[in-house]
Enzyme design. Structure first.
Site, PDB file in Angstrom:
ATOM      1  N   TYR A  96      -1.437   5.263  -2.313  1.00 23.03           N
ATOM      2  CA  TYR A  96      -0.038   4.667  -1.925  1.00 23.03           C
ATOM      3  C   TYR A  96       0.975   4.476  -3.086  1.00 23.03           C
ATOM      4  O   TYR A  96       0.535   4.230  -4.211  1.00 23.03           O
ATOM      5  CB  TYR A  96      -0.283   3.410  -1.541  1.00 23.03           C
TER       6      TYR A  96
ATOM      7  N   SER B 257      -0.403   0.356  10.907  1.00 31.46           N
ATOM      8  CA  SER B 257       0.719   0.389  11.611  1.00 31.46           C
ATOM      9  C   SER B 257       0.855  -0.447  12.869  1.00 31.46           C
ATOM     10  O   SER B 257       1.293   0.262  13.974  1.00 31.46           O
ATOM     11  CB  SER B 257       1.359   1.887  11.978  1.00 31.46           C
ATOM     12  N   PRO B 258       0.317  -1.549  13.158  1.00 34.07           N
ATOM     13  CA  PRO B 258       0.124  -2.285  14.388  1.00 34.07           C
ATOM     14  C   PRO B 258       1.362  -2.538  15.286  1.00 34.07           C
ATOM     15  O   PRO B 258       1.547  -2.755  16.169  1.00 34.07           O
ATOM     16  CB  PRO B 258      -0.402  -3.633  14.032  1.00 34.07           C
ATOM     17  N   LEU B 259       2.640  -2.461  14.248  1.00 31.47           N
ATOM     18  CA  LEU B 259       4.036  -2.787  14.674  1.00 31.47           C
ATOM     19  C   LEU B 259       4.758  -1.426  14.923  1.00 31.47           C
ATOM     20  O   LEU B 259       5.879  -1.068  14.979  1.00 31.47           O
ATOM     21  CB  LEU B 259       4.735  -3.729  14.049  1.00 31.47           C
TER      22      LEU B 259
ATOM     23  N   GLY C 283       7.563  -0.252  12.664  1.00 31.25           N
ATOM     24  CA  GLY C 283       9.135  -0.698  12.893  1.00 31.25           C
ATOM     25  C   GLY C 283       9.761   0.437  14.054  1.00 31.25           C
ATOM     26  O   GLY C 283      10.750   0.231  14.531  1.00 31.25           O
TER      27      GLY C 283
END
Ligand SMILES: NC(=O)c1ccc[n+]([C@@H]2O[C@H](COP(=O)([O-])OP(=O)(O)OC[C@H]3O[C@@H](n4cnc5c(N)ncnc54)[C@H](OP(=O)(O)O)[C@@H]3O)[C@@H](O)[C@H]2O)c1
Length: 297
Positions: free
Chosen positions: A58, A213-215, A218
């Site tokens: 990361y 990345s549950p949302l 974006g």
């Protein structure tokens, strides 16, 4: 409001039911600034988010070290640190990497964990994940690394990320202890994951998938039909749209554990406000279909 704790598998590692992902620590508005990151971490801890998700790569190999600098030593035992290995990025900090590649050899896993321990300023990782399935993965070689890391106390638990059920099963067949999780991308714009056997496998073996990345990173709000529906239902339920999407994931019986990545304190607080929200099956299917862009067959 405090986030619950859950075991990733029966009698397995306990983590917070909402995890904070460290992938965006170098992005605006944080820009890698230690005081801003410390404020966000403290906000997480105050509200029971005790689990932090990392990977060696990361921030082009910089986020773990940055997090380690932000971490007051007294806080270490109040949190669970997850990290990953197995991807070799082309990066200025790895000038000897010619192309992006995967490496799940025993030597690479051991070396990567040693570097993560230095970066994170700790002597143990709570959960180590193989970041992606490596076509050249030798399951015996991975199992050997895991066995050495457990024996030396450098990791407490081990799992995978982005694995197909068959790839998970292969590795499990060589590891004496249960693989703790499979960290998978899931959100309403990725409906296929609810039909391809990934979560059936998790239910069968009784491990909780972690959800990256549950949302939708974006992107959910770029899709007008989906975002329109989310806004309408969130207003009716008196919750935030982000809280609604996370409740949609939590509604699944496999016990999904979202790994959120917001860098915005207000958004984090709104999410925390809605952690007790429960939705009914009809609303769940309505959101699924808005993400699919068509009616269920
Ligand atoms: N295992 C893997 O292969 C893998 C891959 C990718 C990520 N991960 C892990 O998953 C973690 C979370 O991933 P993620 O950051 O993509 O998760 P996410 O929570 O789905 O997305 C966060 C992003 O969405 C934006 N966002 C959220 N709500 C929004 C809204 N209503 N309107 C506009 N933008 C909105 C956030 O902006 P703000 O910052 O402004 O809120 C942020 O840029 C990562 O940190 C990492 O730990 C794992």
């Amino acid at each position: 409001m405090s986030v619950d704790r859950v075991a990733l598998y029966p009698n397995g590692l306990e983590i917070s039911s909402l995890v904070y992902g460290a992938w965006r620590l170098l992005n605006p508005p944080l820009h890698g600034q230690v005081p801003a990151i410390q404020r966000l971490l403290n906000l997480c801890l105050e509200h029971g988010i005790t689990t932090f998700d990392h990977a060696d790569i990361y921030g082009s190999y910089q986020c773990e070290e940055l997090f380690g600098r932000c971490l007051a030593p007294a806080l270490r035992d109040r949190m669970e640190l997850v990290t990953k290995c197995g991807i070799r990025l082309v990066s200025p900090s790895r000038p000897y990497h010619r192309v992006k590649s995967y490496d799940t050899s025993t030597a690479h896993i051991l070396q990567s964990v040693d570097q993560s321990l230095i970066n994170l300023r700790t002597d143990y990782i709570d959960l180590l994940l193989i970041h992606r399935p490596d076509p050249l993965m030798d399951a015996d070689a991975v199992a050997e690394a895991v066995s050495q890391l457990k024996r030396s106390g450098k990791i407490r638990a081990f799992g995978v990320s982005n694995f197909l059920p068959a790839q998970f099963d292969l590795l499990q067949s060589r590891c004496p202890e249960p693989l703790a999780t499979n960290q998978i991308e899931a959100h309403p714009l990725r409906p296929s994951v609810f039909f391809d056997g990934t979560f059936d496998h998790a239910q069968r073996l009784r491990y909780r998938p972690m959800i990256w990345s549950p949302l939708g990173a974006g992107r959910l709000w770029d899709h007008s039909d989906l975002s329109g529906l989310l806004l309408t239902r969130a207003a009716e339920l008196g919750c935030s749209v982000e809280g609604l999407v996370l409740a949609w994931l939590r509604r699944h019986p496999a016990g999904l554990v979202p790994v959120i990545g917001t860098t915005n304190e207000q958004r984090l607080l709104a999410i925390l406000q809605d952690t007790a929200l429960r939705i009914d099956a009809e609303t769940w299917h309505e959101i699924l279909q808005a993400g699919m862009g068509h009616e269920l067959p």
